[in-house]
Design a protein around this motif. Structure first.
Motif, short mmCIF file in Angstrom:
data_model
loop_
_atom_site.label_atom_id
_atom_site.label_comp_id
_atom_site.label_asym_id
_atom_site.label_seq_id
_atom_site.Cartn_x
_atom_site.Cartn_y
_atom_site.Cartn_z
N ALA A 10 -40.07 46.28 -0.70
CA ALA A 10 -41.01 46.12 -1.81
C ALA A 10 -40.74 47.14 -2.91
O ALA A 10 -40.90 46.86 -4.09
CB ALA A 10 -42.45 46.26 -1.30
N ALA A 11 -40.31 48.35 -2.53
CA ALA A 11 -40.07 49.40 -3.50
C ALA A 11 -38.92 49.07 -4.43
O ALA A 11 -38.84 49.57 -5.55
CB ALA A 11 -39.79 50.71 -2.78
N LEU A 12 -38.02 48.18 -3.97
CA LEU A 12 -36.87 47.81 -4.79
C LEU A 12 -37.25 46.81 -5.88
O LEU A 12 -36.49 46.59 -6.82
CB LEU A 12 -35.78 47.19 -3.91
N PRO A 51 -36.65 33.02 -7.47
CA PRO A 51 -36.72 32.14 -6.31
C PRO A 51 -36.56 32.93 -5.01
O PRO A 51 -35.65 33.75 -4.89
CB PRO A 51 -35.55 31.18 -6.52
N PRO A 52 -37.45 32.72 -4.04
CA PRO A 52 -37.38 33.47 -2.78
C PRO A 52 -36.06 33.26 -2.06
O PRO A 52 -35.46 32.18 -2.12
CB PRO A 52 -38.55 32.89 -1.97
N PRO A 114 -39.92 39.29 4.79
CA PRO A 114 -40.07 38.16 3.87
C PRO A 114 -40.27 38.58 2.43
O PRO A 114 -40.82 39.65 2.15
CB PRO A 114 -41.33 37.46 4.41
N ASP A 115 -39.85 37.72 1.52
CA ASP A 115 -40.17 37.91 0.10
C ASP A 115 -41.13 36.83 -0.40
O ASP A 115 -41.49 36.79 -1.57
CB ASP A 115 -38.91 37.95 -0.76
N PHE A 116 -41.57 35.94 0.52
CA PHE A 116 -42.54 34.88 0.20
C PHE A 116 -43.07 34.34 1.52
O PHE A 116 -42.30 34.13 2.47
CB PHE A 116 -41.85 33.77 -0.59
N GLY A 140 -46.35 43.82 -1.62
CA GLY A 140 -45.57 43.16 -2.66
C GLY A 140 -45.03 41.81 -2.29
O GLY A 140 -44.07 41.33 -2.90
N VAL A 141 -45.63 41.15 -1.29
CA VAL A 141 -45.15 39.84 -0.84
C VAL A 141 -46.12 38.75 -1.30
O VAL A 141 -47.27 38.72 -0.87
CB VAL A 141 -45.01 39.79 0.69
N PRO A 142 -45.70 37.84 -2.18
CA PRO A 142 -46.59 36.76 -2.63
C PRO A 142 -46.82 35.75 -1.52
O PRO A 142 -45.93 35.50 -0.69
CB PRO A 142 -45.82 36.14 -3.80
N THR A 143 -48.01 35.17 -1.49
CA THR A 143 -48.35 34.18 -0.48
C THR A 143 -48.81 32.89 -1.14
O THR A 143 -49.28 32.88 -2.28
CB THR A 143 -49.48 34.69 0.43
N TYR A 144 -48.68 31.80 -0.40
CA TYR A 144 -49.07 30.49 -0.89
C TYR A 144 -49.78 29.74 0.24
O TYR A 144 -49.33 29.76 1.39
CB TYR A 144 -47.83 29.70 -1.32
#
Length: 340
Positions: A10-12, A51-52, A114-116, A140-144
């Protein structure tokens, strides 16, 4: 540690790369700026700047949409399965690690970096589920969440929620488009939606089921879960012009006693054929065995005439498999001579 790895990941990210804040309604709306996508999803504003590449899907419904969009190479984990994967997706599915057959732990999901993260149900990304959306947000990980589980639906109770408005297939198609946009494959999304709509049109051609009553049994023999008016079974029923014998309840899956079921005496029983083991009478074979031996149910018209339609659990949830449900119920009505 998984937490440390994800924190480094997330820090990146740039400070504006991922944003998740509360606002909006239950449905999903999408805006795009360059490669960034912002969704108004189930009361959350979700921004994905690119895009993830390392997506995790926590429910079979979202998994099968992603696989249908050709995104196996962008996925690092799936979880919570009720059925074998959709036919035609076996090879793609084999390329993605199944991190759990049921709800995984938060730590196990984080271990995949994960990134998503996507889920089919509000409860999966809520209290008592895998983790809350806010917990992923902090990293920092988006969720849906599938809009079909929140648009026009109240999930605040103890059960499976209650529908204020009937689910439509357009909401399911909207989820396909959402995920296609997030992953930058909009053309694939439109192609998939077009194919699904064509299948529904073909399945329902010439059907008149206005005099037919249906009952949908998902699971459990002792206190069975039957479909209320307005979820995925309701969408199937309305598409075919038939009637659900429990369309007088807005609960998603109310538990109803067998005496009441027998009193409603539906023309056709639509039976969930599940492979999971968490409830009694999960498979269709077990359900039929019960129906034909129990003194309360064995004299029902549908049981005496063996008017059974078998559906996967996913076809009875609001997913792309609901189209499969339309096709199979339509085929059953034709077979039983009830299609008009």
């Amino acid at each position: 540690m998984p937490f440390a790895r994800l924190a480094r990941h997330a820090a990146l990210l740039s400070s504006g790369a991922l944003l998740l804040t509360g606002c909006g309604s239950g449905s999903s709306a999408t805006t795009e700026a360059g490669s960034a996508v912002t969704l108004d999803n189930c009361g959350q504003a979700v921004r994905v700047d690119a895009p993830p590449r390392r997506a995790v899907s926590l429910n079979q419904g979202t998994t099968e949409i992603m696989l249908s969009l050709g995104l196996a190479d962008r996925m690092v984990g799936t979880a919570t399965w009720t059925d074998p994967v959709l036919k035609g997706l076996e090879k793609q599915n084999a390329e993605v690690e199944r991190i759990s057959d049921n709800n995984p732990s938060f730590e196990r999901v984080l271990d995949a970096e994960p990134d998503f993260v996507a889920a089919s149900f509000v409860s999966t990304l809520g209290k008592g589920g895998v983790a809350t959306r806010e917990q992923f947000e902090k990293l920092g990980v988006p969720t849906y969440v599938s809009p079909s589980d929140c648009a026009g639906k109240d999930n605040s109770g103890d059960g499976d929620g209650s529908r204020k408005q009937p689910l439509t297939m357009d909401t399911v198609y909207g989820e396909v488009r959402d995920l296609a946009r997030v992953f930058g494959v909009r053309e694939r999304g439109e192609k998939l939606v077009t194919s699904l709509k064509k299948r529904v049109k073909t399945a329902t051609a010439g059907i008149d089921a206005s005099d037919v009553t249906l009952l949908y049994w998902f699971a459990n023999a002792e206190s069975p879960y039957m479909a209320g008016c307005c979820g995925a079974p309701g969408a199937i029923t309305r598409t075919l012009g038939a009637h659900n014998v429990f369309d007088d309840t807005h609960d998603e899956w109310p538990q109803i006693n067998w005496e009441t079921v027998a009193d409603r005496d539906p023309d056709v029983l639509v039976i969930g054929d599940l492979t999971r083991k968490s409830q009694t009478a999960e498979s269709a074979a077990k359900k039929i065995e019960f129906l034909e031996s129990d003194p309360v149910t064995r004299n029902m018209s549908a049981v005496r005439h063996k008017r059974y339609v078998l559906l996967s659990g996913q076809a009875m949830n609001p997913t792309i498999r609901t189209v499969e449900g339309v096709e199979q119920v339509a085929a059953g009505l034709r077979e039983f001579g009830l299609a008009g």
